[in-house]
Design a protein around this motif. Structure first.
Motif, PDB file in Angstrom:
ATOM      1  N   UNK A 122      23.202  35.014  33.312  1.00 34.78           N
ATOM      2  CA  UNK A 122      22.688  35.168  31.953  1.00 34.78           C
ATOM      3  C   UNK A 122      23.584  34.489  30.923  1.00 34.78           C
ATOM      4  N   UNK A 123      22.963  34.033  29.849  1.00 35.73           N
ATOM      5  CA  UNK A 123      23.612  33.340  28.727  1.00 35.73           C
ATOM      6  C   UNK A 123      24.067  31.937  29.092  1.00 35.73           C
ATOM      7  N   UNK A 124      23.768  31.486  30.296  1.00 35.81           N
ATOM      8  CA  UNK A 124      24.053  30.112  30.687  1.00 35.81           C
ATOM      9  C   UNK A 124      22.792  29.540  31.317  1.00 35.81           C
ATOM     10  N   UNK A 125      22.818  28.227  31.544  1.00 37.38           N
ATOM     11  CA  UNK A 125      21.711  27.590  32.257  1.00 37.38           C
ATOM     12  C   UNK A 125      22.084  27.354  33.712  1.00 37.38           C
ATOM     13  N   UNK A 126      23.019  28.139  34.228  1.00 40.73           N
ATOM     14  CA  UNK A 126      23.525  27.963  35.584  1.00 40.73           C
ATOM     15  C   UNK A 126      22.968  29.025  36.523  1.00 40.73           C
ATOM     16  N   UNK A 127      22.854  28.628  37.776  1.00 41.13           N
ATOM     17  CA  UNK A 127      22.513  29.556  38.846  1.00 41.13           C
ATOM     18  C   UNK A 127      23.619  29.505  39.896  1.00 41.13           C
ATOM     19  N   UNK A 128      23.740  30.575  40.694  1.00 43.80           N
ATOM     20  CA  UNK A 128      24.908  30.744  41.548  1.00 43.80           C
ATOM     21  C   UNK A 128      24.528  31.238  42.933  1.00 43.80           C
ATOM     22  N   UNK A 129      25.152  30.628  43.949  1.00 42.78           N
ATOM     23  CA  UNK A 129      25.187  31.190  45.290  1.00 42.78           C
ATOM     24  C   UNK A 129      26.646  31.433  45.668  1.00 42.78           C
ATOM     25  N   UNK A 130      26.903  32.499  46.413  1.00 39.52           N
ATOM     26  CA  UNK A 130      28.258  32.906  46.778  1.00 39.52           C
ATOM     27  C   UNK A 130      28.412  32.882  48.291  1.00 39.52           C
ATOM     28  N   UNK A 131      29.579  32.424  48.729  1.00 41.05           N
ATOM     29  CA  UNK A 131      29.885  32.357  50.155  1.00 41.05           C
ATOM     30  C   UNK A 131      31.254  32.987  50.392  1.00 41.05           C
ATOM     31  N   UNK A 132      31.405  33.831  51.410  1.00 36.37           N
ATOM     32  CA  UNK A 132      32.710  34.424  51.710  1.00 36.37           C
ATOM     33  C   UNK A 132      33.633  33.405  52.381  1.00 36.37           C
ATOM     34  N   UNK A 133      34.919  33.523  52.081  1.00 39.57           N
ATOM     35  CA  UNK A 133      35.952  32.696  52.702  1.00 39.57           C
ATOM     36  C   UNK A 133      37.029  33.614  53.270  1.00 39.57           C
ATOM     37  N   UNK A 134      37.767  33.102  54.237  1.00 41.73           N
ATOM     38  CA  UNK A 134      38.875  33.857  54.819  1.00 41.73           C
ATOM     39  C   UNK A 134      40.188  33.337  54.240  1.00 41.73           C
ATOM     40  N   UNK A 135      40.949  34.250  53.643  1.00 42.66           N
ATOM     41  CA  UNK A 135      42.212  33.890  52.979  1.00 42.66           C
ATOM     42  C   UNK A 135      43.303  34.806  53.526  1.00 42.66           C
ATOM     43  N   UNK A 136      43.889  34.385  54.654  1.00 41.40           N
ATOM     44  CA  UNK A 136      44.840  35.214  55.395  1.00 41.40           C
ATOM     45  C   UNK A 136      44.100  36.438  55.942  1.00 41.40           C
ATOM     46  N   UNK A 137      43.345  36.206  56.992  1.00 37.38           N
ATOM     47  CA  UNK A 137      42.495  37.218  57.607  1.00 37.38           C
ATOM     48  C   UNK A 137      43.219  38.561  57.735  1.00 37.38           C
ATOM     49  N   UNK A 138      42.605  39.665  57.329  1.00 38.99           N
ATOM     50  CA  UNK A 138      41.198  39.845  56.972  1.00 38.99           C
ATOM     51  C   UNK A 138      40.914  39.796  55.472  1.00 38.99           C
ATOM     52  N   UNK A 139      41.868  39.302  54.647  1.00 41.26           N
ATOM     53  CA  UNK A 139      41.647  39.284  53.204  1.00 41.26           C
ATOM     54  C   UNK A 139      40.549  38.284  52.859  1.00 41.26           C
TER      55      UNK A 139
END
Length: 325
Positions: free
Chosen positions: A173-190
């Motif tokens: 909202x308030x932008x003209x952007x749309x978003x998809x999110x993907x999980x990443x592994x940053x020092x598993x399991x973080x």
């Protein structure tokens, strides 16, 4: 008519001279789809220059902030460079419509926390694990006043915390952007996150901190490459923002969920296999999160050049200096 005839003559001449391949479209560079203002580009040590990138559709002042390690210092430099026609306080309060936080490590949220008393109400987006840390470990009246919507009373409610689910695309909202999110592994399991932003039919990909799949014993990056490969192939992905924190000399047991030049090129080669030969060369790759000291940053740049057998266009962002893609 004269212009059309001249264009046809010029194209035919270029074809005869071998300056254009048969079937090549006679068109100039595409106009930019995204404005990006780096407010912080480093991965630690330099408190005033930590990961934070403003992104908006080209020509818009409705930005989202991808991570928020440093805000004021970067805004000050951008204002001094005449990127904005208003002062830093106005950008903070009115131009930044939302924060997208990849993970809650301090070098990605310190600017948000420190500026919260003077900020305007807005939404913070993140994976549930990230938002839980913000609410429970920072917004708790012990580490910092509770600007969140819940937790230790009184909850001031300046920020709305909106949990992201991997997979579906959502509107911001308030932008003209749309978003998809993907999980990443940053020092598993973080857990960290990648954000795929869309403006009309163009995309920009930003990765928070991440380790290589092989070292993280995960398939998170491979799943991301499978998702964005078709966009690379179609010419719709305008830029990739991805970290390279350490030079190759850093022992792998001390990477703490980060990439080196060798590991970055390994992962981008995997993306190239999905996207098709040569397609990735058209996508600028913005190198984020290089860690000081200067010797490490310089070594990363040298090693990336040496390993760039893919012929990629590598960009090193500068705090406060606008980029367009």
């Amino acid at each position: 008519m004269v212009t059309t005839q001249f264009q046809c003559w010029l194209r035919c001449s270029c074809l005869l001279l071998g300056l254009l391949p048969l079937g090549a479209p006679a068109q100039g560079p595409r106009p930019p789809a995204f404005d990006v203002v780096p407010l912080g580009v480093r991965g630690g040590l330099d408190e005033g220059n930590l990961s934070a990138y403003l992104v908006a559709p080209a020509g818009s002042t409705a930005y989202v902030c991808l991570d928020a390690g440093s805000l004021r210092t970067g805004l000050g430099k951008a204002v001094a460079d005449k990127v904005f026609a208003v002062d830093a306080d106005a950008v903070l309060k009115t131009y930044i419509k939302a924060y997208l936080i990849s993970h809650a490590h301090l070098d990605h949220v310190a600017g948000l926390l420190l500026n919260a008393p003077d900020d305007a109400p807005k939404t913070i987006y993140g994976l549930p694990s990230c938002l839980a840390i913000l609410q429970n470990d920072y917004f708790n009246w012990r580490a910092w006043p509770n600007f969140g919507p819940a937790g230790a009373p009184p909850a001031l409610g300046k920020y709305h915390l909106q949990a992201l689910a991997p997979g579906p695309e959502i509107a911001l909202p308030e932008t003209a952007l749309r978003l998809r999110t993907f999980p990443l592994s940053h020092a598993r399991p973080y857990e960290s996150a990648a954000f795929l932003l869309r403006s009309h039919e163009d995309y920009l990909l930003y990765l928070g901190d991440t380790g290589a799949d092989e070292l993280e014993q995960s398939h998170q990056l491979q799943a991301l490459w499978q998702a964005v490969g078709p966009l690379v192939r179609a010419g719709q992905l305008r830029a990739i923002f991805i970290e390279t924190s350490y030079a190759n000399e850093q022992p792998e047991k001390l990477l703490f969920g980060h990439l080196t030049p060798a590991r970055l090129m390994q992962e981008l080669a995997a993306l190239g296999q999905v996207a098709g030969p040569g397609a990735l060369r058209a996508v600028p790759v913005v190198i984020t999160h290089r860690k000081p000291p200067a010797a490490n940053e310089a070594a990363i740049a040298r090693q990336l050049v040496a390993a760039n057998s893919l012929g990629l266009r590598l960009i090193y962002p500068v705090q406060g200096q606008r980029l367009q893609f």
